[in-house]
Each structure stands twice: as C-alpha cells, then as structure tokens.
Design an enzyme around this catalytic site. Structure first.
Site, short mmCIF file in Angstrom:
data_model
loop_
_atom_site.label_atom_id
_atom_site.label_comp_id
_atom_site.label_asym_id
_atom_site.label_seq_id
_atom_site.Cartn_x
_atom_site.Cartn_y
_atom_site.Cartn_z
N SER A 65 -39.74 4.88 28.73
CA SER A 65 -39.19 6.01 27.99
C SER A 65 -38.27 6.80 29.18
O SER A 65 -37.39 6.37 29.39
CB SER A 65 -40.61 6.86 27.95
OG SER A 65 -40.26 8.17 27.23
N ASP A 267 -18.22 34.34 -16.92
CA ASP A 267 -18.08 34.85 -18.13
C ASP A 267 -16.58 34.58 -18.50
O ASP A 267 -15.83 33.87 -18.02
CB ASP A 267 -18.37 36.54 -18.17
CG ASP A 267 -17.49 37.14 -17.38
OD1 ASP A 267 -16.69 36.33 -16.31
OD2 ASP A 267 -17.10 38.45 -17.62
N ASP A 269 -13.81 36.00 -18.96
CA ASP A 269 -12.52 36.16 -18.11
C ASP A 269 -12.88 35.97 -16.81
O ASP A 269 -11.90 36.22 -15.90
CB ASP A 269 -12.17 37.60 -18.52
CG ASP A 269 -12.86 38.84 -17.83
OD1 ASP A 269 -14.31 38.52 -17.54
OD2 ASP A 269 -12.66 39.85 -17.82
N GLU A 361 -23.22 44.23 -9.91
CA GLU A 361 -24.17 44.71 -11.11
C GLU A 361 -25.32 43.45 -11.10
O GLU A 361 -24.77 42.48 -10.89
CB GLU A 361 -23.50 44.87 -12.07
CG GLU A 361 -22.50 46.23 -12.13
CD GLU A 361 -22.20 46.82 -13.30
OE1 GLU A 361 -22.74 47.80 -13.79
OE2 GLU A 361 -21.34 46.34 -14.05
N ALA A 362 -26.23 43.82 -11.79
CA ALA A 362 -27.26 42.81 -11.86
C ALA A 362 -26.71 41.56 -12.73
O ALA A 362 -27.12 40.72 -12.72
CB ALA A 362 -28.55 43.39 -12.53
N ARG A 489 -31.04 55.66 -20.32
CA ARG A 489 -29.71 56.21 -20.15
C ARG A 489 -29.04 56.15 -21.86
O ARG A 489 -29.40 55.04 -22.39
CB ARG A 489 -28.87 55.52 -19.18
CG ARG A 489 -29.01 53.98 -19.44
CD ARG A 489 -28.10 53.45 -18.07
NE ARG A 489 -26.83 53.55 -18.19
CZ ARG A 489 -26.26 52.84 -19.02
NH1 ARG A 489 -26.46 51.63 -19.54
NH2 ARG A 489 -24.72 52.78 -19.22
N PRO A 490 -28.21 56.96 -22.24
CA PRO A 490 -27.50 56.74 -23.30
C PRO A 490 -26.61 55.43 -23.33
O PRO A 490 -25.88 55.25 -22.12
CB PRO A 490 -26.44 58.04 -23.48
CG PRO A 490 -26.86 58.63 -22.01
CD PRO A 490 -27.85 58.11 -21.32
N GLY A 492 -23.12 53.50 -23.32
CA GLY A 492 -21.70 53.74 -23.50
C GLY A 492 -20.92 53.64 -24.65
O GLY A 492 -19.82 54.24 -24.94
N THR A 493 -21.72 52.87 -25.59
CA THR A 493 -20.86 52.45 -26.68
C THR A 493 -21.38 52.64 -28.19
O THR A 493 -20.60 52.67 -29.12
CB THR A 493 -20.62 50.86 -26.62
OG1 THR A 493 -22.00 50.25 -26.43
CG2 THR A 493 -19.50 50.35 -25.47
#
Length: 535
Positions: A65, A267, A269, A361-362, A489-490, A492-493
């Site tokens: 060794s 995705d 694009d 974004e998630a 939340r409302p 958007g579309t």
C-alpha cells in the site's frame, strides 16, 4: 489426495529464515520485501484451502500500500470482496511462523480443524502492485496456489481485486470479473450520473419540433434527443404538448417512456415547457413551471454566492404556484418571492424590479431577466485577473447562463438547454430534482356564473374583495384543513370563476375546492345546477 509431496517440493524453493516471527496485522503481513518470500508461498497455500472451504474464489493481493518501495506485503480477500475472517488470520500467522520442518504439520492442522474437502476445486485471484519485488513475490504466491491447484490474475489496484473477487462469487451480479468489466461498470454509471445525456422531447406537433430538429446537429455529442410528435403525422397540440401534460397529469400520446428517463413537452409555439418522468412503479411525475423555477433559482443563487456577488435576486410566481415551492424558495433558499396576477406580462414586469428575476408560471412559461447592471458586474468579474479560480468559474457560468437564456420571453428550447446544463453540472437525475420538495396536493375547478365581473380581487388575486362575504367564507373553510389555501378569480375569457385549492392530502384539497366552489355559486350568482362533489 496427499498434499505432502508437491508442497514439500515447492516449499524448498521458498524457505523460511529460522526464528523469524511475523504477525498478520490489519492489512495482512507487511515488512521489508526480502523477508517475505516464504510468507507469499504459504499464503498461496492458505488461500487455496480457504477457497475449498468457502467453495468460492479467494483473492490474494501483493502490496504494501502506502509503505516505501522496499517493503511489500500480502493480504487475503474473502468471497464478497471483504477482509478474511479473524479465525483465518490466526491460521495465516501459524502457517507463516511454522519452521520449515513443521510446515506440513501446520497445514494438515488447518485442513483437519476446518474439515476441508481436498478434492473440491480451488480458485484464487492474485493481484500485485508495481513494486520491483511484486513480480517474484506474486510468483511465490502462485507456486503455493499451484502446489495445491489454483488460478491467477495480474497487475491490478487493491480495490479492483476486491471487485473482481466479488463479481466472480456473485456469478456476475456485481459486474464482470475483469478489469475491463470494472471500467465499463464505472463508466456506464458515470454516464448515467452526468445523466445519460438523453432527453425525449414532445414537440406538440408544432414549430418547436422543426426547430429542435435543426438544432440537433449542433448538439449531437452533448445531448441526444429523441423527438416525438414532430408534426409528421399528428395534429397540433392534440393529446400532446405542455398544456395537455400539465392539465391531464399524464404523458402525451406517442412518447416512449422508460422508467427514470427525462422527458419534456413544448406547447404549439414553443414558449412553454414542462418536464416529467415515470418511476419504476410506473407512477407519473410532473415537474412544472414551479419545479423549473426552483431548480434555476437554486442554481443561480449558488453561483452568486460562489462568485461573491451581491445582486438582488427574486423569483416571481402567481397565486397558482404550489405552496411547497414558495416555502422552499423563501425558507430554504432564502430567495425573495414576489406574487403577481396571472398572465406573463405581470410576471415579466415584476421580474424587471430585480437584478436577477426568475419568473415561471406553473404552466411552464417563464425565463430569467438580468438587469444591465447585473450583466456588467458579471462580465467584469469573468474578465478580472485578480480573483481566485472559484469566483472566476462561477462568474463564467453566470455569463453562459445569460447567453443560453432568452430574456425576451419564455422559450422552451432555451429553457430546455439551461435545465439540461444545470442537471449535468450538478450531476442530478430527474428524480433528485423532483425530490427537492413535494408538491402539496391541489385541485382546480370552474364555477359557471351569470356575470364574472361580480368577482373582484386584490393582493395578486389571492383575496376576493367582492362579492361581500365571499372571502370570509373562504377563510373559514381554509382553517379546517392542514397546510391549506384557496383563492378564486374571474376567468379572463369566459363567464366562469376559477377556483384553486391546496391542502395536505388530495382528499382535503378536493373537499376544500368543492366547498369553496359552493360558496362562489351561492354568493356570486352561480348558474345551472350547484357544483357536484368530485367522485
């Protein structure tokens, strides 16, 4: 068979100096090489007996060794690559110190005590180091082995011999019992760790697929890409792509997945990306925008520390970000987290307030923004001749990160390359990345309303200001569950209100989401039947 004649004949060639006494120590016998010839011969004899006793291959390593060149030594290796058992260390000492005329008696003593069947086959691997004495001393071991019938190996490191003995005795389960086998096992594992630079990409049958094809040629050596849904036959975004994978929580159609292999989806694009894999149980794991932001933020934070640069860094999320990711970034990584309204423009704007702003974004749309000042500071450091190597290396890596990221917008291809680079640099598998934190179970629902404008929110959409009483109702519901939060939340579309809930268990998250959607239905002018409990 009588062991006497061949042993006597050979042992005459390796006589013991009278009166010399040596002990089998922690690493076997070790002393000046001139005193070891008879010991080597006798260890060859003993290894052959040990092999018959264990009905397995035994190793003998000739080395001293880290001792000086003029020393040498020998130690025995048991079947699983471990040190020889203490009883046999005792036999080694007896055999080594028996005077020449008592050798046969000492040998027969071991054979009787251990009831060794001398007709059993014996296999011994002999390894040796590069000392000038090792060649003749390992030959002495071989003479001992052949006096009792056995087999040899050559120039190897001590660990390689341990490895080969173990391979031989596990019938190849531990690996192939050759030096080549040792290299190939280590190399394969190393490649896996720097992580099989292989990635499956789902191009969503969109433009991203065509562009990845063009770029592939540049990447050949560094990253092998298997491209699926490349637009040659499937329909754009149909049962594939980042949105499908994120919402359905399952792999896209047409992607071949092996357990533990990294896959990602763009995705249509190519401005969003999510990663995922299946584990050995076939369970699907999604690494969405939150997991990506966490990986990138952690990497940048570590580089800033190594480079010794004090820049203000922040991560920007929306209310949809998983609570575990927010907690990890704030508590563990000490990164400032800012929450904004849903929509990339809001995140991009908030990220510009930091020297370095990471936003995702998630859903997988995101990037990193560097202020002009930050870029200049990093560039100066990378070119500064007076700083140490570690700081310089970190500064150069930050520079390369700036160059690989598309700061104008979320870019699936640029994000993919940055993620692949980070995983390679950190030697991380996708499983290790996934386990940085565990997502809290969550649920998203929609409630149809007559007019979505009755809902008004504040605090980056995390609180409902109107209709009256809705936020109070949500607050009191959230209190009933562990690690819970919920917001509405409302859309958007369309005329719907979106409900998000998360909690410690999936059951709680589902239950909370349902109760909040009932509150919305009652207080915000729900239409159609009231929301049904999830089955």
């Amino acid at each position: 068979p009588d062991v006497g004649a061949p042993v006597l004949k050979q042992s005459g060639l390796h006589p013991k100096p009278a009166g010399l006494v040596l002990q089998y120590g922690t690493a076997g016998f070790r002393t000046n090489a001139k005193k070891l010839d008879h010991i080597m011969f006798r260890m060859g004899l003993l290894a052959t007996l040990r092999s018959r006793k264990t009905k397995a291959t035994i190793g003998v390593m000739v080395t001293a060794s880290h001792n000086p060149e003029e020393d040498n030594g020998v130690k025995l290796i048991d079947p699983m690559g471990e040190m020889v058992t203490p009883t046999w260390e005792g036999y080694a000492t007896q055999l080594a110190n028996a005077e020449q005329e008592d050798l046969l008696t000492a040998l027969k003593d071991v054979i009787e005590k251990e009831a060794i069947d001398m007709s059993q086959e014996a296999d011994v691997f002999v390894g040796k180091d590069t000392r000038s004495s090792s060649a003749s001393l390992s030959q002495a071991v071989m003479d001992g082995v052949s006096a009792l019938g056995g087999h040899n190996y050559g120039l190897v490191t001590t660990p390689q011999l341990h490895y080969m003995v173990c391979c031989q005795n596990t019938k190849g389960k531990y690996g192939d019992a050759t030096v080549e086998g040792y290299y190939s096992k280590l190399y394969q594992a190393f490649i896996q760790l720097t992580k099989s630079k292989h990635l499956s990409v789902d191009g969503a049958n969109g433009i991203g697929a065509l562009k990845v094809r063009e770029m592939e040629a540049h990447l050949k050596k560094e990253l092998q890409i298997s491209l699926f849904n490349d637009g040659s036959k499937g329909k754009l975004n149909h049962q594939c792509g980042a949105d499908f994978v994120k919402v359905q929580q399952k792999p896209p159609t047409g992607v071949e997945m092996n357990p533990g292999e990294r896959c990602c989806s763009f995705d249509g694009d190519a401005d969003r990306i999510v990663y995922y894999f299946i584990d050995s149980e076939g369970q699907f794991h999604l690494l969405d925008g939150d997991k990506i932001a966490t990986l990138i933020s952690t990497f940048l934070k570590e580089l800033l520390t190594q480079a010794g640069v004090d820049l203000k860094m922040g991560a920007v999320q929306t209310a949809y970000a998983n609570g575990s990711s927010t907690r990890y970034l704030e508590d563990t990584m000490q990164v400032i987290v800012r929450c904004t309204k849903t929509g990339v423009k809001h995140l991009h704007h908030a990220a510009q307030e930091f020297d370095i702003g990471v936003y995702f974004e998630a859903n997988g749309h995101g990037t990193v923004l560097f202020s002009k000042a930050a870029e200049e500071i990093i560039q100066h450091l990378a070119e500064d001749a007076n700083i140490n190597d570690e700081r310089k290396r970190a500064a150069r890596m930050l520079q390369n990160t700036i160059n690989v990221i598309n700061q104008t917008v979320g870019d699936a291809i640029a994000d993919m390359l940055l993620i692949e680079a980070i995983l390679a640099i950190k030697g991380m598998t996708i499983q290790q990345w996934d386990s940085i934190y565990s997502d809290l179970p969550n649920r998203q629902l929609k409630v149809k309303v007559a007019d979505r404008r009755v809902i008004d929110t504040a605090d980056a959409e995390r609180r409902a200001v109107s209709p009256a009483g809705l936020q109070d109702a949500i607050d009191s519901l959230v209190k009933k569950y562990r690690k819970a939060r919920s917001f509405v939340r409302p859309s958007g579309t369309e005329d719907v209100v979106r409900v998000y809930a998360e909690a410690e268990t999936q059951e709680s998250a589902d239950d909370l989401a349902h109760k909040v959607s009932l509150a919305v239905y009652r207080l915000a002018g729900g239409v159609g039947g009231e929301p049904k409990q999830l089955l």
